[in-house]
Motif scaffolding. Structure first.
Motif, PDB file in Angstrom:
ATOM      1  N   GLY A  63       0.819  -1.202   0.000  1.00  0.00           N
ATOM      2  CA  GLY A  63       0.000   0.000   0.000  1.00  0.00           C
ATOM      3  C   GLY A  63       0.848   1.245   0.000  1.00  0.00           C
ATOM      4  N   SER A  64       0.282   2.327   0.474  1.00  0.00           N
ATOM      5  CA  SER A  64       0.963   3.612   0.499  1.00  0.00           C
ATOM      6  C   SER A  64       1.355   3.972   1.925  1.00  0.00           C
ATOM      7  CB  SER A  64       0.055   4.712  -0.077  1.00  0.00           C
ATOM      8  OG  SER A  64      -0.309   4.411  -1.413  1.00  0.00           O
ATOM      9  N   PRO A  65       2.524   4.580   2.109  1.00  0.00           N
ATOM     10  CA  PRO A  65       2.918   5.018   3.453  1.00  0.00           C
ATOM     11  C   PRO A  65       1.962   6.071   3.993  1.00  0.00           C
ATOM     12  CG  PRO A  65       4.786   5.028   1.930  1.00  0.00           C
ATOM     13  CD  PRO A  65       3.560   4.851   1.096  1.00  0.00           C
ATOM     14  N   THR A  66       1.736   6.029   5.292  1.00  0.00           N
ATOM     15  CA  THR A  66       0.897   7.027   5.956  1.00  0.00           C
ATOM     16  C   THR A  66       1.748   7.835   6.918  1.00  0.00           C
ATOM     17  OG1 THR A  66       0.298   5.413   7.684  1.00  0.00           O
ATOM     18  CG2 THR A  66      -1.157   5.590   5.765  1.00  0.00           C
ATOM     19  N   PHE A  67       1.480   9.112   6.976  1.00  0.00           N
ATOM     20  CA  PHE A  67       2.264  10.000   7.828  1.00  0.00           C
ATOM     21  C   PHE A  67       2.047   9.649   9.291  1.00  0.00           C
ATOM     22  CE2 PHE A  67       2.809  14.022  10.181  1.00  0.00           C
ATOM     23  CZ  PHE A  67       4.138  14.269   9.868  1.00  0.00           C
ATOM     24  N   ALA A  68       3.159   9.482  10.030  1.00  0.00           N
ATOM     25  CA  ALA A  68       3.094   9.095  11.439  1.00  0.00           C
ATOM     26  C   ALA A  68       3.737  10.126  12.350  1.00  0.00           C
ATOM     27  CB  ALA A  68       3.764   7.743  11.641  1.00  0.00           C
ATOM     28  N   GLY A  69       4.207  11.236  11.798  1.00  0.00           N
ATOM     29  CA  GLY A  69       4.831  12.256  12.620  1.00  0.00           C
ATOM     30  C   GLY A  69       6.128  11.756  13.239  1.00  0.00           C
ATOM     31  N   PHE A  70       6.285  12.036  14.530  1.00  0.00           N
ATOM     32  CA  PHE A  70       7.508  11.640  15.233  1.00  0.00           C
ATOM     33  C   PHE A  70       7.332  10.335  16.004  1.00  0.00           C
ATOM     34  CE2 PHE A  70       8.108  16.171  14.573  1.00  0.00           C
ATOM     35  CZ  PHE A  70       9.453  16.252  14.228  1.00  0.00           C
ATOM     36  N   ASP A  71       6.306   9.550  15.659  1.00  0.00           N
ATOM     37  CA  ASP A  71       6.042   8.317  16.402  1.00  0.00           C
ATOM     38  C   ASP A  71       7.221   7.338  16.324  1.00  0.00           C
ATOM     39  OD1 ASP A  71       3.620   9.393  17.002  1.00  0.00           O
ATOM     40  OD2 ASP A  71       2.452   8.162  15.608  1.00  0.00           O
ATOM     41  N   ASN A  72       7.788   7.194  15.127  1.00  0.00           N
ATOM     42  CA  ASN A  72       8.917   6.262  14.978  1.00  0.00           C
ATOM     43  C   ASN A  72      10.114   6.700  15.804  1.00  0.00           C
ATOM     44  OD1 ASN A  72       7.555   4.598  13.136  1.00  0.00           O
ATOM     45  ND2 ASN A  72       8.132   5.920  11.416  1.00  0.00           N
ATOM     46  N   TRP A  73      10.383   7.997  15.816  1.00  0.00           N
ATOM     47  CA  TRP A  73      11.534   8.514  16.553  1.00  0.00           C
ATOM     48  C   TRP A  73      11.302   8.442  18.063  1.00  0.00           C
ATOM     49  CZ3 TRP A  73      16.066   9.543  14.264  1.00  0.00           C
ATOM     50  CH2 TRP A  73      16.064   9.692  12.868  1.00  0.00           C
ATOM     51  N   THR A  74      10.067   8.687  18.487  1.00  0.00           N
ATOM     52  CA  THR A  74       9.755   8.591  19.913  1.00  0.00           C
ATOM     53  C   THR A  74       9.910   7.159  20.411  1.00  0.00           C
ATOM     54  OG1 THR A  74       8.187  10.432  19.704  1.00  0.00           O
ATOM     55  CG2 THR A  74       8.011   9.037  21.655  1.00  0.00           C
ATOM     56  N   ALA A  75       9.381   6.228  19.616  1.00  0.00           N
ATOM     57  CA  ALA A  75       9.504   4.818  19.996  1.00  0.00           C
ATOM     58  C   ALA A  75      10.958   4.360  19.953  1.00  0.00           C
ATOM     59  CB  ALA A  75       8.641   3.959  19.064  1.00  0.00           C
ATOM     60  N   LEU A  76      11.715   4.935  19.057  1.00  0.00           N
ATOM     61  CA  LEU A  76      13.112   4.549  18.894  1.00  0.00           C
ATOM     62  C   LEU A  76      13.923   4.835  20.151  1.00  0.00           C
ATOM     63  CD1 LEU A  76      14.703   3.407  16.420  1.00  0.00           C
ATOM     64  CD2 LEU A  76      15.519   5.726  16.038  1.00  0.00           C
ATOM     65  N   PHE A  77      13.753   6.029  20.696  1.00  0.00           N
ATOM     66  CA  PHE A  77      14.546   6.429  21.853  1.00  0.00           C
ATOM     67  C   PHE A  77      14.003   5.874  23.166  1.00  0.00           C
ATOM     68  CE2 PHE A  77      15.733   9.757  18.771  1.00  0.00           C
ATOM     69  CZ  PHE A  77      17.099   9.611  18.825  1.00  0.00           C
ATOM     70  N   HIS A  78      12.846   5.221  23.096  1.00  0.00           N
ATOM     71  CA  HIS A  78      12.301   4.558  24.285  1.00  0.00           C
ATOM     72  C   HIS A  78      12.439   3.043  24.194  1.00  0.00           C
ATOM     73  CE1 HIS A  78      10.411   8.539  24.789  1.00  0.00           C
ATOM     74  NE2 HIS A  78      10.336   8.227  26.063  1.00  0.00           N
ATOM     75  N   ASP A  79      13.119   2.579  23.168  1.00  0.00           N
ATOM     76  CA  ASP A  79      13.309   1.145  22.976  1.00  0.00           C
ATOM     77  C   ASP A  79      14.662   0.734  23.573  1.00  0.00           C
ATOM     78  OD1 ASP A  79      13.532  -1.447  22.167  1.00  0.00           O
ATOM     79  OD2 ASP A  79      13.038  -1.088  20.072  1.00  0.00           O
ATOM     80  N   PRO A  80      14.678  -0.061  24.636  1.00  0.00           N
ATOM     81  CA  PRO A  80      15.956  -0.431  25.258  1.00  0.00           C
ATOM     82  C   PRO A  80      16.852  -1.245  24.331  1.00  0.00           C
ATOM     83  CG  PRO A  80      14.138  -1.704  26.197  1.00  0.00           C
ATOM     84  CD  PRO A  80      13.530  -0.638  25.345  1.00  0.00           C
ATOM     85  N   VAL A  81      16.260  -2.042  23.452  1.00  0.00           N
ATOM     86  CA  VAL A  81      17.071  -2.826  22.506  1.00  0.00           C
ATOM     87  C   VAL A  81      17.785  -1.898  21.530  1.00  0.00           C
ATOM     88  CG1 VAL A  81      17.013  -4.622  20.739  1.00  0.00           C
ATOM     89  CG2 VAL A  81      15.499  -4.785  22.714  1.00  0.00           C
ATOM     90  N   MET A  82      17.108  -0.821  21.108  1.00  0.00           N
ATOM     91  CA  MET A  82      17.722   0.132  20.192  1.00  0.00           C
ATOM     92  C   MET A  82      18.878   0.860  20.861  1.00  0.00           C
ATOM     93  SD  MET A  82      18.087   1.620  17.386  1.00  0.00           S
ATOM     94  CE  MET A  82      19.236   2.938  17.060  1.00  0.00           C
ATOM     95  N   ILE A  83      18.697   1.294  22.082  1.00  0.00           N
ATOM     96  CA  ILE A  83      19.766   1.989  22.806  1.00  0.00           C
ATOM     97  C   ILE A  83      20.962   1.048  22.998  1.00  0.00           C
ATOM     98  CG2 ILE A  83      20.373   3.200  24.917  1.00  0.00           C
ATOM     99  CD1 ILE A  83      18.355   4.648  23.165  1.00  0.00           C
ATOM    100  N   LYS A  84      20.674  -0.209  23.336  1.00  0.00           N
ATOM    101  CA  LYS A  84      21.743  -1.185  23.517  1.00  0.00           C
ATOM    102  C   LYS A  84      22.469  -1.454  22.200  1.00  0.00           C
ATOM    103  CE  LYS A  84      22.572  -5.931  25.088  1.00  0.00           C
ATOM    104  NZ  LYS A  84      21.941  -7.173  25.625  1.00  0.00           N
ATOM    105  N   SER A  85      21.703  -1.538  21.106  1.00  0.00           N
ATOM    106  CA  SER A  85      22.314  -1.797  19.806  1.00  0.00           C
ATOM    107  C   SER A  85      23.235  -0.660  19.378  1.00  0.00           C
ATOM    108  CB  SER A  85      21.228  -2.021  18.744  1.00  0.00           C
ATOM    109  OG  SER A  85      20.560  -0.812  18.423  1.00  0.00           O
ATOM    110  N   LEU A  86      22.863   0.550  19.714  1.00  0.00           N
ATOM    111  CA  LEU A  86      23.701   1.699  19.365  1.00  0.00           C
ATOM    112  C   LEU A  86      25.020   1.651  20.122  1.00  0.00           C
ATOM    113  CD1 LEU A  86      23.622   4.201  17.562  1.00  0.00           C
ATOM    114  CD2 LEU A  86      22.709   5.485  19.499  1.00  0.00           C
ATOM    115  N   TRP A  87      24.956   1.335  21.417  1.00  0.00           N
ATOM    116  CA  TRP A  87      26.182   1.229  22.205  1.00  0.00           C
ATOM    117  C   TRP A  87      27.051   0.067  21.727  1.00  0.00           C
ATOM    118  CZ3 TRP A  87      28.158   4.961  24.742  1.00  0.00           C
ATOM    119  CH2 TRP A  87      27.340   5.914  25.371  1.00  0.00           C
ATOM    120  N   LEU A  88      26.420  -1.041  21.326  1.00  0.00           N
ATOM    121  CA  LEU A  88      27.173  -2.168  20.798  1.00  0.00           C
ATOM    122  C   LEU A  88      27.871  -1.795  19.490  1.00  0.00           C
ATOM    123  CD1 LEU A  88      24.777  -5.205  21.445  1.00  0.00           C
ATOM    124  CD2 LEU A  88      27.052  -4.840  22.429  1.00  0.00           C
TER     125      LEU A  88
END
Length: 312
Positions: A63-88
């Protein structure tokens, strides 16, 4: 008598260099850079811009992408696996630089010398550089297999032989494999830079009584400064974007102990079908790699040195 008049106010003097016949030849204009600029824009800038736009959308690939605003970025910085992956990712990059830099400098300086059989030995050592990262990963996966690989034959050294089953062992293997494959590339950089050092410097040092070790630290290393900066930046970018080695050797395990950011992006986008979140991870990696590269250049003082040369 010919009088040379100074250029009028506001008129830019065109810099010239002597040509084959002694006549002045104008420097190439910006038009010569147009093909490379268009190529870079088409295959680097445009895709990066599309990824940036996609990071603010929600898209499963259908389908077509739908605008989600800053939802992806907000979830990104609240995801402990993402923070750990960055440090790794940063940890693997730092370890890679710490291991590969001294090895590649020593190998490159040695390969630039007149030793006997140097060319043959250099060619043998540079073989890993000709292999793809996938082939290298499959090779080392077989070599380190705990059932029939090298650890199984030397349990007195490797214990149960499952090096990839622990966090320390898995990270150590990733650093080892990366160094084995990419040290020859950076050694080539140092080999060319070492050969460009004027031999008169070593001759003068030898007359003053400086030995090989002293010549290395007082002549070779300072002359390799720019090459070291270039090599480190390449290592940083390569380390932060490592993916296929992790995919084949550890698949992010054990658990999430080797889930670096590039692999986490793969999981989000191509396993979880959340391409918006995957694009956000990719864009964050680009920003981190750019920031670290700028910090390296700033700390090394390469930008000031380049400005001084332009002024001369």
């Amino acid at each position: 008598m010919v009088t040379l008049s100074a250029p009028a106010k506001g008129e830019r003097r065109q810099s010239q260099r002597p040509g084959p016949g002694g006549r002045g030849v104008a420097r190439p204009g910006l038009g010569w850079a147009l093909p490379a600029t268009l190529f870079f824009a088409l295959f680097a800038i445009v895709p990066l811009a599309l990824v940036a736009v996609l990071s603010f959308t929600s898209w499963s690939g259908l389908g077509s992408p739908t605008f989600a605003g800053f939802d992806n970025w907000t979830a990104l910085f609240h995801d402990p696996v993402m923070i750990k992956s960055l440090w790794l990712s940063v940890l693997l990059t730092v370890l890679g630089v710490a291991v590969q830099t001294p090895l590649s400098i020593l190998l490159g300086v040695w390969a630039a010398g007149p030793q006997r059989n140097r060319a043959v030995l250099s060619a043998v050592f540079f073989i890993p550089l000709l292999l793809s990262a996938t082939a290298v990963s499959v090779l080392w996966r077989a070599l380190l297999d705990p059932n029939f690989g090298v650890p199984a034959q030397a349990r007195w050294l490797f214990g149960d032989g499952n090096l990839l089953g622990t966090r320390t062992g898995a990270i150590g293997v990733l650093v080892l494999v990366g160094a084995w494959q990419f040290t020859p590339l950076h050694a080539l950089i140092y080999q060319g830079a070492t050969r460009a050092i004027p031999t008169v410097l070593y001759q003068a040092a030898a007359i003053d009584g400086a030995g090989t070790v002293r010549q290395f630290f007082h002549i070779t290393l300072p002359q390799l400064r720019n090459s070291i900066i270039t090599s480190v930046i390449l290592m940083v970018v390569g380390g932060l974007t490592t993916f296929d080695t992790v995919l084949i050797l550890t698949q992010g395990g054990p658990g999430t102990d080797t889930t670096i950011s590039a692999y986490y992006m793969y999981q989000k986008a191509f396993k979880g079908f959340d391409f918006g979140a995957g694009a956000a991870v990719a864009l964050l990696l680009v920003l981190v790699a750019t920031a670290i590269s700028l910090i390296v250049v700033r700390i090394s003082g390469y930008d000031k040195m380049a400005g001084t040369k332009e002024g001369l």
